[in-house]
Design an enzyme around this catalytic site. Structure first.
Site, PDB file in Angstrom:
ATOM      1  N   SER A 146      -1.374   1.989   4.520  1.00  0.00           N
ATOM      2  CA  SER A 146      -1.111   0.687   5.121  1.00  0.00           C
ATOM      3  C   SER A 146      -2.275  -0.254   4.895  1.00  0.00           C
ATOM      4  O   SER A 146      -2.488  -1.160   5.692  1.00  0.00           O
ATOM      5  CB  SER A 146      -0.912   0.868   6.622  1.00  0.00           C
ATOM      6  OG  SER A 146      -2.076   1.500   7.150  1.00  0.00           O
ATOM      7  N   CYS A 198       0.883  -1.159   0.000  1.00  0.00           N
ATOM      8  CA  CYS A 198       0.000   0.000   0.000  1.00  0.00           C
ATOM      9  C   CYS A 198       0.921   1.210   0.000  1.00  0.00           C
ATOM     10  O   CYS A 198       1.488   1.564   1.032  1.00  0.00           O
ATOM     11  CB  CYS A 198      -0.909   0.024   1.223  1.00  0.00           C
ATOM     12  SG  CYS A 198      -1.932   1.509   1.282  1.00  0.00           S
TER      13      CYS A 198
END
Lengths: 209, 94
Positions: A115, A111
């Site tokens: 996250s 990502c």
């Protein structure tokens, strides 16, 4: 850009080994409970839920897909629905996508923006997944990253890097290790590591008899 | 266009990845749980959490640990919504 290209606080650590943020988090809870904005019991329940999630849930999905081709097809078509078949909740993210590693294609997940991670199926993400170097290098130098994790792909394997978002999260269905024909579904699940479902490692090889 | 600090895909780096495992500390679990509780109460959704994080000054963003960013965001959003007065959390800590 600064030299601080890593993910650790430079704030002083207090005598009891905690950063100042720890006291700040506790003070925030205190204030929000006092104001009746949140209930302390709800916060405790959320902590319990968070620590109860682990990669074992994702591993159950993978092992089932390894032994049941029809389940695998359903998992690849709609991971959320397939997870529900095993009584697993895929979490609040609208779309969870399972991607299959094969002899010719390997997937790894990142990502870059934050996250995003299938936390409901894999537990909280590891620190390195949230770190600035991983988020940058997974897209600029994915082969180098895999090498750091000890994974070298054959030259003819295509590497696909998937960038997660808040709305779409990925879980990798790794390749079933060789020499596992005799293993039960439960024994297979034990070979499935967190990192293999992020795509930075292969599953554990079975113990040889 | 200025590249945003959170958009790490456009910030090349040679830094090695620290692969050491880290159990979440109590305050990190607490921060996560507070944000979830605020979300359940309809006070903060994941997009607001991210906007709060991405509004951090770039230096602070790079210096902060993961849950320090979450804490910064929660405080920012709660002050915006009038749930916390500006400086109220700081006052509690002194």
């Amino acid at each position: 850009m600064s030299e601080h290209d890593h993910d650790h606080s430079h704030d002083p650590i207090t005598a009891d080994g905690e950063p100042p943020a720890a006291a700040r988090a506790r003070a925030l809870e205190e204030l929000l409970v006092e104001k009746a904005v949140v209930q302390r019991e709800d916060v405790r329940r959320n902590i319990d839920r968070l620590v109860s999630r682990s990669p074992a849930d994702g591993a159950r999905l993978v092992a089932r897909a390894w032994v049941d081709t029809e389940f695998k097809e359903r998992l690849l078509a709609d991971a959320r629905a397939a997870a529900q078949e095993l009584d697993l909740d895929s979490g609040p993210s609208p779309v969870v996508v399972a991607v299959e590693n094969t002899e010719t294609v390997h997937h790894m997940v990142v990502c870059t923006l934050c996250s995003c991670y299938p936390r409901a199926l894999l537990g909280p993400p590891p620190d390195w997944y949230k770190s600035l170097p991983y988020r940058s290098r997974a897209v600029s130098d994915p082969h180098g990253v895999l090498a750091e994790f000890g994974l070298e792909l054959d030259e003819d394997v295509e590497l696909r890097v998937l960038d997660s978002t808040a709305d779409v999260r990925y879980i990798v269905l790794p390749r079933k290790p060789e020499g596992t024909e005799e293993l039960s579904e439960q024994e297979l699940a034990a070979l499935v590591t967190r990192d293999s479902m992020i795509g930075v490692a292969q599953p554990v090889a079975p113990a040889t008899a | 266009m200025e590249r945003a600090v959170h958009d790490r895909g456009v910030w090349p780096t040679d830094m090695p990845i620290d692969r050491s495992e880290h159990e979440l500390a109590d305050w990190e679990l607490l921060t996560d749980a507070l944000v979830s509780a605020l979300s359940s109460e309809g006070l903060m959704n994941v997009d607001e959490l991210r906007r709060g994080i991405e509004s951090m000054p770039p230096d602070e963003y790079e210096r902060a640990s993961y849950y320090e960013r979450w804490l910064f965001s929660a405080e920012t959003i709660l002050v915006e919504k009038g749930v916390l007065a500006p400086g109220e959390l700081d006052a509690r800590l002194t």
